[in-house]
Design a protein around this motif. Structure first.
Motif: not given
Length: 122
Positions: A70-95
């Motif tokens: 909702s809000g401003a986050l809804a303006d970001i495409p789902t693919l970008v939100r998924l990529a952000s989630l995946g990159a964040g999770f990978a960084a979490y594991q690698l760090s």
């Protein structure tokens, strides 16, 4: 005719409401947790259940933010939100499970998308 509202009569009422409705109930449970923590076995089934429920709630909130924003986050495409989630999770594991690194990397993905598309520039 002026519209009557309790906050017009007592201007500090919203702050009292926040204190009574938000902070006090939350902190009461925190204090009870601190007082009872020494009596709880970390390896017990009850503690494992509590960790499972807490982790499930966090996962549900993240899923809601990614798939039903909702809000401003809804303006970001789902693919970008998924990529952000995946990159964040990978960084979490690698760090070695450093949450701030994960948050920073996830925000970098969204920030890069915003710069590339000119999103957020009024």
């Amino acid at each position: 005719m002026a519209h009557w509202a309790y906050s017009n009569v007592v201007p500090w009422w919203p702050y009292v409401f926040i204190l009574l409705g938000g902070w006090l109930p939350t902190d009461a449970w925190r204090y009870l947790g601190v007082l009872s923590a020494s009596r709880i076995d970390e390896t017990s089934e009850a503690a494992a259940l509590a960790r499972t429920v807490a982790t499930s709630l966090v996962a549900a909130v993240i899923a809601q933010l990614v798939f039903y924003p909702s809000g401003a986050l809804a303006d970001i495409p789902t693919l970008v939100r998924l990529a952000s989630l995946g990159a964040g999770f990978a960084a979490y594991q690698l760090s070695r499970r450093r949450i701030l690194v994960a948050i920073f990397v996830a925000e970098l993905v969204i920030g890069a998308w915003a710069l590339a598309t000119g999103a957020g520039t009024g």
